[in-house]
Design an enzyme around this catalytic site. Structure first.
Site, PDB file in Angstrom:
ATOM      1  N   TYR A 288       0.835  -1.198   0.000  1.00 26.98           N
ATOM      2  CA  TYR A 288       0.000   0.000   0.000  1.00 26.98           C
ATOM      3  C   TYR A 288       0.869   1.247   0.000  1.00 26.98           C
ATOM      4  CZ  TYR A 288      -4.270   2.648   0.798  1.00 26.98           C
ATOM      5  OH  TYR A 288      -5.340   3.501   0.649  1.00 26.98           O
ATOM      6  N   TYR A 338      -5.502   5.233  -8.368  1.00 27.68           N
ATOM      7  CA  TYR A 338      -5.773   5.206  -6.931  1.00 27.68           C
ATOM      8  C   TYR A 338      -7.207   4.821  -6.655  1.00 27.68           C
ATOM      9  CZ  TYR A 338      -6.342   6.940  -2.144  1.00 27.68           C
ATOM     10  OH  TYR A 338      -6.594   7.048  -0.798  1.00 27.68           O
TER      11      TYR A 338
END
Length: 387
Positions: A288, A338
């Protein structure tokens, strides 16, 4: 969740077109991603009997998506959440299937994250955020009004204690931008980043410049989870789930007594135990990457590099193709797109399935992969997949 190893799999993944201005609604984006994932799995739409999503009040509900797909689901669920929500909902899907509630679940994230509600500030009411965020009154009035500023505080302390530098942050960005050059769907495809250009870019909030921040994009992603038995009957090699640490927290009462600790420190031990592997068994990772520093801290947490040696690890190119652990191989959230991490999960599935075989995008001998979620230093999750 101790006994689910290899019993469940991700069988389909898909995404909508990625853009800065979609010109359409999150529902239409979600429909595109869902149909792509269903086609990827070789399923019929009517076989999807569970729908789940996560959002920040910027999406469409699961019931609406299933209705427009022409499905009467047995289960729908929408949660408020960002990072680590993908892993959590996959774990929820497994629990539902395990107890006979559903058979096949589609999980999605859909957002106009650039032209609509922006995590970077557009569309948010600061007063509302201050009231909603636990501890917001101790941060926002003093100028720390955005995630970039909050994460910068943690990054600066960690850098001071371990010797990490701006150069090391830059190696994360340069490595992931390099991966994006192999991905025509990445925002920064055709826009490589050099270390010189990184250093020449002014800081937005120390220690971060614009390259250290994740992107804002309009897009939807979808993944489909079902049993390993059903997966064997479908078109493609599935990505089997070896283990999940769904979403774990370090409580505020405990956390603020040790600000060096992050939830990923606990998640790592749990997910490795459940999967029956160690960091040395990993061939690929999706880590992440809301900010470059978050990657460095997780490399440490998951035992991929030792504390104090993480900077040298990335400087030596170990996250690049041919390195010890190629990571975020589609470009990640720093340079592909994203969706609070789901695009990273999609990429790890494609790598594990060897979708890129014969091209320079495929990680060699790719059998076991790690994907991590991070909602903050105090909330995290992870999942390990195998071919």
């Amino acid at each position: 969740m101790e006994n689910i190893k290899n019993k469940y799999a991700i069988v389909g993944v898909g995404e909508s077109e990625r853009s800065k201005k979609s010109g359409t609604t999150p529902l239409h984006l979600a429909l595109d991603a869902a149909r792509a994932a269903i086609a990827d799995a070789g399923l019929e739409t009517k076989e999807i009997d569970g729908f789940m999503s996560y959002s920040e009040n910027d999406s469409c509900p699961a019931h609406q998506l299933s209705t427009y797909l022409g499905v009467r689901p047995k289960y729908v669920k929408d949660i408020m959440g960002g990072g680590s929500s993908t892993e959590m909902l996959i774990a929820d899907a497994i629990g539902l299937i395990e107890t006979g509630q559903v058979n096949t679940v589609l999980i999605y994230r859909s957002m106009n994250g650039r032209s609509g509600v922006r995590m970077g500030g557009g569309g948010w009411d600061v007063n509302m955020l201050q009231n909603a965020m636990d501890g917001g009154s101790f941060l926002i009035p003093y100028g720390a009004g955005s995630p970039g500023q909050w994460f910068g505080l943690f990054a600066t302390r960690h850098m001071h204690e371990t010797g990490l530098t701006k150069e090391h942050l830059g190696h994360i960005c340069v490595s992931f931008y390099e991966h994006a050059q192999r991905n025509p769907k990445a925002f920064f495809y055709g826009k490589p980043l050099t270390m010189e250009a990184y250093h020449d870019t002014p800081d937005l909030s120390f220690p971060f410049n614009k390259h250290d921040f994740c992107l804002e994009s309009d897009e939807a992603n979808a993944i489909i989870v079902t049993t390993a038995k059903r997966a064997e009957q479908l078109l493609k090699q599935p990505a089997y789930i070896m283990g999940i640490a769904a979403r774990q927290c370090v409580s505020h009462a405990h956390y603020w007594t040790n600000v060096d600790e992050v939830a990923s420190d606990y998640v790592a031990k749990d997910v490795y135990k459940k999967a029956g592997v160690t960091a040395k068994d990993l061939n690929v990772a999706s880590i992440y990457d809301c900010y470059s520093w978050v990657v460095l801290r997780q490399l440490e947490a998951y035992g991929i590099a030792k504390r104090g040696e993480v900077g040298d690890f990335v400087a030596d190119g170990q996250l690049k193709m041919g390195g010890k652990l190629p990571s975020n191989t589609a470009g990640g959230m720093l340079s592909e797109g994203y969706t609070h991490g789901m695009n990273n999960v999609i990429e790890i599935v494609r790598q594990i399935r060897h979708d890129y075989e014969g091209s320079d995008r495929q990680v060699k001998d790719c059998e076991v992969g790690l994907c991590t979620g991070w909602a903050g230093p105090d909330i995290a999750g992870a999942m390990i997949l195998r071919n």
